[in-house]
Design a protein around this motif. Sequence first.
Motif, PDB file in Angstrom:
ATOM      1  N   TYR A 207      40.567  37.443  51.274  1.00 55.30           N
ATOM      2  CA  TYR A 207      41.461  38.056  52.260  1.00 55.30           C
ATOM      3  C   TYR A 207      40.780  38.454  53.577  1.00 55.30           C
ATOM      4  N   GLY A 208      39.469  38.343  53.641  1.00 54.21           N
ATOM      5  CA  GLY A 208      38.768  38.733  54.858  1.00 54.21           C
ATOM      6  C   GLY A 208      38.123  40.096  54.775  1.00 54.21           C
ATOM      7  N   ASN A 209      38.624  40.949  53.885  1.00 56.41           N
ATOM      8  CA  ASN A 209      38.012  42.269  53.646  1.00 56.41           C
ATOM      9  C   ASN A 209      38.442  42.773  52.279  1.00 56.41           C
ATOM     10  N   GLY A 210      37.701  43.729  51.762  1.00 60.12           N
ATOM     11  CA  GLY A 210      38.042  44.285  50.453  1.00 60.12           C
ATOM     12  C   GLY A 210      37.250  45.543  50.174  1.00 60.12           C
ATOM     13  N   SER A 211      37.749  46.347  49.252  1.00 60.64           N
ATOM     14  CA  SER A 211      37.076  47.599  48.910  1.00 60.64           C
ATOM     15  C   SER A 211      37.197  47.870  47.419  1.00 60.64           C
ATOM     16  N   SER A 212      36.307  48.723  46.913  1.00 57.04           N
ATOM     17  CA  SER A 212      36.351  49.148  45.516  1.00 57.04           C
ATOM     18  C   SER A 212      35.454  50.363  45.336  1.00 57.04           C
TER      19      SER A 212
ATOM     20  N   MET B  87      18.036  41.617  42.574  1.00 50.11           N
ATOM     21  CA  MET B  87      19.473  41.877  42.479  1.00 50.11           C
ATOM     22  C   MET B  87      20.223  40.651  41.969  1.00 50.11           C
ATOM     23  N   GLU B  88      21.193  40.892  41.110  1.00 49.12           N
ATOM     24  CA  GLU B  88      21.977  39.792  40.548  1.00 49.12           C
ATOM     25  C   GLU B  88      22.995  39.278  41.552  1.00 49.12           C
ATOM     26  N   ASN B  89      23.603  38.149  41.223  1.00 48.02           N
ATOM     27  CA  ASN B  89      24.608  37.546  42.083  1.00 48.02           C
ATOM     28  C   ASN B  89      25.811  38.478  42.224  1.00 48.02           C
ATOM     29  N   HIS B  90      26.296  38.656  43.462  1.00 46.55           N
ATOM     30  CA  HIS B  90      27.369  39.606  43.742  1.00 46.55           C
ATOM     31  C   HIS B  90      28.745  38.956  43.944  1.00 46.55           C
ATOM     32  N   PHE B  91      28.845  37.665  43.635  1.00 45.13           N
ATOM     33  CA  PHE B  91      30.099  36.974  43.926  1.00 45.13           C
ATOM     34  C   PHE B  91      31.284  37.552  43.146  1.00 45.13           C
ATOM     35  N   GLU B  92      31.008  38.073  41.924  1.00 43.36           N
ATOM     36  CA  GLU B  92      32.092  38.605  41.094  1.00 43.36           C
ATOM     37  C   GLU B  92      32.421  40.069  41.384  1.00 43.36           C
ATOM     38  N   ARG B  93      31.705  40.687  42.310  1.00 42.00           N
ATOM     39  CA  ARG B  93      32.023  42.066  42.657  1.00 42.00           C
ATOM     40  C   ARG B  93      33.415  42.112  43.300  1.00 42.00           C
ATOM     41  N   PRO B  94      34.251  43.071  42.900  1.00 42.68           N
ATOM     42  CA  PRO B  94      35.655  43.114  43.366  1.00 42.68           C
ATOM     43  C   PRO B  94      35.806  43.093  44.885  1.00 42.68           C
ATOM     44  N   GLU B  95      35.000  43.896  45.575  1.00 39.59           N
ATOM     45  CA  GLU B  95      35.125  43.966  47.037  1.00 39.59           C
ATOM     46  C   GLU B  95      34.686  42.663  47.705  1.00 39.59           C
ATOM     47  N   VAL B  96      33.702  41.971  47.090  1.00 44.05           N
ATOM     48  CA  VAL B  96      33.221  40.699  47.632  1.00 44.05           C
ATOM     49  C   VAL B  96      34.271  39.606  47.439  1.00 44.05           C
ATOM     50  N   LYS B  97      34.855  39.559  46.251  1.00 39.79           N
ATOM     51  CA  LYS B  97      35.892  38.559  45.972  1.00 39.79           C
ATOM     52  C   LYS B  97      37.097  38.741  46.901  1.00 39.79           C
ATOM     53  N   LYS B  98      37.465  40.009  47.134  1.00 41.26           N
ATOM     54  CA  LYS B  98      38.585  40.283  48.043  1.00 41.26           C
ATOM     55  C   LYS B  98      38.241  39.855  49.469  1.00 41.26           C
TER      56      LYS B  98
END
Length: 202
Positions: free
Chosen positions: A110-115, A95-106
């Motif tokens: 911010y402590g939580n995020g969704s997409s 699996m590739e790096n997930h740092f740029e995934r929208p929910e991960v960045k949020k």
Amino acid sequence: MRKAINGTLKILTISSVIVSMLLILVAFCTQYSIKEKSDLKSRTNILAQCLDGYDEDIEINILTKMYDNVSDIRVTLIKSDGTVIYDNEADTTTMENHFERPEVKKAVTYGNGSSSRNSETIGEKIYYYAVKLNNGSILRMSQPTKVIMYMVLTIMPIVIIILICIIAVSFVSAKHLTKYILDPINEVDIKYISSNALHSQT
């Protein structure tokens, strides 16, 4: 005229029933989708509370025991730099790096995020919800939209049966309504013709 009115009533009835059923189906899917997302957020937050306070190795061990044999929900644990260290549906080494995934960045910010998007890993439309843990790791849970489609397909036979029953009843009603509308008109026509015939005879 009788056939024309009867046919028009049937077409109007069928159209109304189909539109109503479609609106009900859309409303049901929308409500179900909202509920599923809310449930996923609750499950993620509860699991995050259970994992908080442990190091990554223990977190992975807990998730492995709890979710390795679970297929209806996807659980991913991501390091603060985006490296995936646990996933119950995919091999983390590929699996590739997930740092740029929208929910991960949020979640990092911010402590939580969704997409919602198509998953490159399993090739399905997915709803993601991520929460930042106390040690900086990101816990992410996701739900395929195929579950929603499954629910729709499950209720479709019931919807079709109800639709057929309503149409059958409406056809009978249309026939009686046509008779109710035309009979008084026919009686007036007969009386008018009879009256004219009597006047012409006199």
